[in-house]
Design an enzyme around this catalytic site. Sequence first.
Site, mmCIF file in Angstrom:
data_model
loop_
_atom_site.group_PDB
_atom_site.id
_atom_site.type_symbol
_atom_site.label_atom_id
_atom_site.label_comp_id
_atom_site.label_asym_id
_atom_site.label_seq_id
_atom_site.Cartn_x
_atom_site.Cartn_y
_atom_site.Cartn_z
ATOM 1 C CE LYS A 1 -31.909 -11.663 -15.335
ATOM 2 N NZ LYS A 1 -31.449 -12.050 -17.045
ATOM 3 N NE ARG B 1 -5.266 -11.669 0.875
ATOM 4 C CZ ARG B 1 -5.765 -10.496 1.144
ATOM 5 N NH1 ARG B 1 -5.006 -9.513 1.020
ATOM 6 N NH2 ARG B 1 -7.081 -10.396 1.432
ATOM 7 C CB THR B 2 -7.584 -16.661 -3.795
ATOM 8 O OG1 THR B 2 -7.244 -16.709 -2.500
ATOM 9 C CG2 THR B 2 -7.548 -18.074 -4.362
ATOM 10 N NE ARG C 1 -11.935 -18.095 -1.818
ATOM 11 C CZ ARG C 1 -11.129 -17.253 -1.109
ATOM 12 N NH1 ARG C 1 -11.654 -16.007 -0.654
ATOM 13 N NH2 ARG C 1 -9.879 -17.641 -1.041
ATOM 14 C CG HIS D 1 -7.466 -21.534 0.163
ATOM 15 N ND1 HIS D 1 -7.115 -21.475 -0.931
ATOM 16 C CD2 HIS D 1 -7.410 -20.096 0.746
ATOM 17 C CE1 HIS D 1 -6.916 -20.455 -1.306
ATOM 18 N NE2 HIS D 1 -7.382 -19.308 -0.528
HETATM 19 C C1 NCD Z 1 -8.167 -16.895 3.268
HETATM 20 C C2 NCD Z 1 -9.228 -17.604 2.941
HETATM 21 O O1 NCD Z 1 -10.018 -17.346 2.140
HETATM 22 O O2 NCD Z 1 -9.390 -18.949 3.247
HETATM 23 N N1 NCD Z 1 -7.622 -16.013 2.460
HETATM 24 C C3 NCD Z 1 -6.906 -16.151 1.515
HETATM 25 O O3 NCD Z 1 -7.393 -16.848 0.225
HETATM 26 N N2 NCD Z 1 -5.594 -15.818 1.322
HETATM 27 C C4 NCD Z 1 -7.975 -16.725 4.906
HETATM 28 C C5 NCD Z 1 -9.179 -15.726 5.531
HETATM 29 O O4 NCD Z 1 -10.166 -15.645 4.848
HETATM 30 O O5 NCD Z 1 -9.135 -15.599 6.627
#
Ligand code: NCD
Length: 298
Positions: free
Chosen positions: A79, A51-52, A100, A128
């Site tokens: 590498k 999703r993100t 991320r 997040h």
């Molecule tokens: C979450 C995350 O990555 O923190 N997912 C998200 O971004 N919607 C939740 C999760 O991974 O449980």
Amino acid sequence: MWDKKDLLNISDFDRKDLLEIFELARKLEGRNFDILRGKILATAFFEPSTRTRLSFQTAMLRLGGTTISFEKRMSSMEKGESEEDTLLILDQYADIIVIRHKEDFSVIRFAEILKHPVINAGDGKREHPTQTILDLYTIWKEFGKIDGLKILVSGDLKYGRTVHSLMLALKNFSDVKTYGIYVGNLKMPEEFKVVEYQEFSYEDGVSDILNKIRPDVLYVTRVQKERIEQGEFVEYKITQSQIDILPENSIVMHPLPRTTELPIENFGKHQRMFEQAKNGVFIRMAILLMMFNKQNLI
Ligand code: NCD
């Protein structure tokens, strides 16, 4: 208006900033623009995401911009290239970078060496922030307010970064009462208890807890299997009959991905998890416009 170079922490947003983003997102819903034509957004995800990453890309495309995506397995990191060098290269190509990473505070560290704006798409178990803004937007659209609501978070409260950012953000709203149902020993760390908070164990019985609290929002999360330590894993489940206990107008949210904690049949009238995912695009459009200082064109 929020005007930092990088979007790293939810605490950088006050109540007014959040409400401005909600109003902007509402104007953007269902529309396409040409405002960011010529701009490039790079996604660098050192941890998995559906999703993100895709909603940031969708948001950029709906604003007229384009995206590039770094894939670790197909990159020169195979590498032996470092994460820092990889990001410094993306910094030469793109106008904004969404990162991320599995370590707490890592994205803050990366932002210090990158000249273009950086967005934290999740740093370890810490935060997040953009997920929280879309979660709050979903709540705000539903109830027309956030003040005065009762919000119950459940699951892995120790390693779940979505509940951590959510708890911190709720201090911007008045008379919000928060509650937690933790599984095993996965309790909420002290630093995130910044609003009125009461905690229960899953072992106390979900039905009893729901009957007692009667929450407006039940926010379910999965156990973060990739982060927990040996002996910490616990299976847990919120069942349909427990959901049926909820007050008529309450909603069930989940940042997704869900695993076994919220079974497939929970698609009743309370369910808002796919709504959250959809709202993620509008919120991220609003965030991108603000970061490119183009919000006044709407
Ligand atoms: C979450 C995350 O990555 O923190 N997912 C998200 O971004 N919607 C939740 C999760 O991974 O449980």
